[in-house]
Design a protein around this motif. Structure first.
Motif, PDB file in Angstrom:
ATOM      1  N   GLY A  65       0.557  -3.642   6.607  1.00 45.94           N
ATOM      2  CA  GLY A  65       0.839  -3.290   5.221  1.00 45.94           C
ATOM      3  C   GLY A  65       0.004  -4.059   4.214  1.00 45.94           C
ATOM      4  N   LYS A  66       0.118  -3.653   2.969  1.00 42.40           N
ATOM      5  CA  LYS A  66      -0.539  -4.316   1.844  1.00 42.40           C
ATOM      6  C   LYS A  66       0.317  -5.506   1.444  1.00 42.40           C
ATOM      7  CE  LYS A  66      -1.962  -3.447  -2.944  1.00 42.40           C
ATOM      8  NZ  LYS A  66      -3.389  -3.745  -2.877  1.00 42.40           N
ATOM      9  N   GLY A  67      -0.325  -6.664   1.272  1.00 38.57           N
ATOM     10  CA  GLY A  67       0.424  -7.857   0.908  1.00 38.57           C
ATOM     11  C   GLY A  67      -0.126  -8.611  -0.276  1.00 38.57           C
ATOM     12  N   ALA A  68      -1.245  -8.174  -0.791  1.00 40.60           N
ATOM     13  CA  ALA A  68      -1.863  -8.844  -1.929  1.00 40.60           C
ATOM     14  C   ALA A  68      -2.691  -7.822  -2.709  1.00 40.60           C
ATOM     15  CB  ALA A  68      -2.746 -10.000  -1.456  1.00 40.60           C
ATOM     16  N   ASP A  69      -3.008  -8.166  -3.947  1.00 42.56           N
ATOM     17  CA  ASP A  69      -3.768  -7.254  -4.805  1.00 42.56           C
ATOM     18  C   ASP A  69      -5.087  -6.822  -4.188  1.00 42.56           C
ATOM     19  OD1 ASP A  69      -1.761  -7.500  -6.665  1.00 42.56           O
ATOM     20  OD2 ASP A  69      -2.879  -8.848  -7.999  1.00 42.56           O
ATOM     21  N   ASP A  70      -5.728  -7.727  -3.472  1.00 40.62           N
ATOM     22  CA  ASP A  70      -7.039  -7.428  -2.910  1.00 40.62           C
ATOM     23  C   ASP A  70      -6.979  -6.857  -1.490  1.00 40.62           C
ATOM     24  OD1 ASP A  70      -6.184  -9.773  -1.708  1.00 40.62           O
ATOM     25  OD2 ASP A  70      -8.141 -10.744  -1.791  1.00 40.62           O
ATOM     26  N   GLU A  71      -5.797  -6.469  -1.039  1.00 35.55           N
ATOM     27  CA  GLU A  71      -5.638  -5.886   0.294  1.00 35.55           C
ATOM     28  C   GLU A  71      -5.291  -4.408   0.187  1.00 35.55           C
ATOM     29  OE1 GLU A  71      -3.691  -9.688   2.667  1.00 35.55           O
ATOM     30  OE2 GLU A  71      -2.474  -7.934   2.282  1.00 35.55           O
ATOM     31  N   GLU A  72      -5.543  -3.718   1.253  1.00 36.26           N
ATOM     32  CA  GLU A  72      -5.120  -2.324   1.400  1.00 36.26           C
ATOM     33  C   GLU A  72      -4.311  -2.221   2.682  1.00 36.26           C
ATOM     34  OE1 GLU A  72      -5.493   0.168  -0.749  1.00 36.26           O
ATOM     35  OE2 GLU A  72      -6.554  -1.196  -2.108  1.00 36.26           O
ATOM     36  N   ALA A  73      -3.324  -1.360   2.675  1.00 33.87           N
ATOM     37  CA  ALA A  73      -2.569  -1.093   3.899  1.00 33.87           C
ATOM     38  C   ALA A  73      -3.489  -0.409   4.899  1.00 33.87           C
ATOM     39  CB  ALA A  73      -1.366  -0.201   3.603  1.00 33.87           C
ATOM     40  N   GLN A  74      -3.207  -0.617   6.169  1.00 38.71           N
ATOM     41  CA  GLN A  74      -3.936   0.074   7.221  1.00 38.71           C
ATOM     42  C   GLN A  74      -3.753   1.571   6.969  1.00 38.71           C
ATOM     43  OE1 GLN A  74      -3.352   1.963  10.148  1.00 38.71           O
ATOM     44  NE2 GLN A  74      -4.824   1.185  11.599  1.00 38.71           N
ATOM     45  N   PRO A  75      -4.830   2.358   6.986  1.00 37.92           N
ATOM     46  CA  PRO A  75      -4.723   3.783   6.622  1.00 37.92           C
ATOM     47  C   PRO A  75      -3.697   4.576   7.422  1.00 37.92           C
ATOM     48  CG  PRO A  75      -7.023   3.136   6.829  1.00 37.92           C
ATOM     49  CD  PRO A  75      -6.200   1.975   7.302  1.00 37.92           C
ATOM     50  N   LEU A  76      -3.420   4.179   8.627  1.00 37.74           N
ATOM     51  CA  LEU A  76      -2.486   4.920   9.468  1.00 37.74           C
ATOM     52  C   LEU A  76      -1.104   4.270   9.512  1.00 37.74           C
ATOM     53  CD1 LEU A  76      -4.881   5.924  12.378  1.00 37.74           C
ATOM     54  CD2 LEU A  76      -4.071   7.344  10.486  1.00 37.74           C
ATOM     55  N   LEU A  77      -0.781   3.455   8.506  1.00 36.50           N
ATOM     56  CA  LEU A  77       0.511   2.760   8.499  1.00 36.50           C
ATOM     57  C   LEU A  77       1.681   3.737   8.567  1.00 36.50           C
ATOM     58  CD1 LEU A  77       2.278   0.242   8.300  1.00 36.50           C
ATOM     59  CD2 LEU A  77       2.009   0.359   5.802  1.00 36.50           C
ATOM     60  N   GLU A  78       1.632   4.798   7.800  1.00 40.43           N
ATOM     61  CA  GLU A  78       2.736   5.761   7.812  1.00 40.43           C
ATOM     62  C   GLU A  78       2.903   6.393   9.193  1.00 40.43           C
ATOM     63  OE1 GLU A  78       3.969   9.820   5.497  1.00 40.43           O
ATOM     64  OE2 GLU A  78       2.972   8.254   4.327  1.00 40.43           O
ATOM     65  N   ALA A  79       1.813   6.758   9.832  1.00 34.79           N
ATOM     66  CA  ALA A  79       1.881   7.324  11.183  1.00 34.79           C
ATOM     67  C   ALA A  79       2.400   6.285  12.177  1.00 34.79           C
ATOM     68  CB  ALA A  79       0.502   7.827  11.612  1.00 34.79           C
ATOM     69  N   LEU A  80       1.962   5.054  12.021  1.00 34.86           N
ATOM     70  CA  LEU A  80       2.418   3.952  12.873  1.00 34.86           C
ATOM     71  C   LEU A  80       3.933   3.787  12.764  1.00 34.86           C
ATOM     72  CD1 LEU A  80       1.837   1.293  14.524  1.00 34.86           C
ATOM     73  CD2 LEU A  80       1.432   0.207  12.313  1.00 34.86           C
TER      74      LEU A  80
END
Length: 161
Positions: A70-85
């Motif tokens: 997941g996203k945890g900071a302003d400069d991070e992005e969640a893994q694109p397949l997080l929802e599928a995961l």
């Protein structure tokens, strides 16, 4: 008894619930400590405070995956397949617990007790994490399987202490 339970028993005896146990396993694998996160996970215990709420192995597993992807900071992005995961984990959990008639904490605990040939588990209406140990071990194994399938790095440190 699943061999993983031998590792978990000290934590169970110290009063950690199922959702916390999954996070403790993940933190141990990452060689991290995060008492604040473990403390926050207690909010998921006993079906979010009542046994009719969702099983902590479902919600705790989702949180563990969120910590990894997941996203945890302003400069991070969640893994694109997080929802599928997350969907894969939730679907596995629904299928695993379907025979119990639902995914609430008390329903799952009662179903697991019935699988073991016991009348019930826990004290004063609270499910016993040791009684849910086989499913906890299965949930941990499923999390590890998903980590591999989604090419996540379980050892990547979040920078939190």
């Amino acid at each position: 008894m699943h061999p993983l339970m031998l590792e978990l028993l000290p934590w169970v005896r110290q009063g950690y619930c199922c959702s916390q146990l999954l996070l403790l396993l993940l933190l141990q694998a990452r060689e991290e400590e995060n008492p604040g996160l473990v403390r926050a996970m207690q909010g998921l215990c006993v079906g979010i405070g009542h046994a009719d709420g969702p099983c902590g192995l479902l919600t705790g597993g989702a949180c563990a995956l969120g910590l990894l992807a997941g996203k945890g900071a302003d400069d991070e992005e969640a893994q694109p397949l997080l929802e599928a995961l997350l969907n894969d984990y939730a679907q596995w959990f629904r299928e695993r617990t379907a025979a119990f008639g639902g995914g609430s904490c008390d329903t799952v605990a009662a179903g697991l007790a019935a699988e073991r040939g016991e009348a019930g588990s826990g004290v004063a209406g609270r499910p016993d994490p040791a009684g849910c140990g086989e499913l906890l071990a299965e949930a941990w194994e499923k999390l590890l399987e998903l980590v591999q399938a989604y090419d996540l790095d379980i050892t990547a440190h979040t920078g939190q202490a």
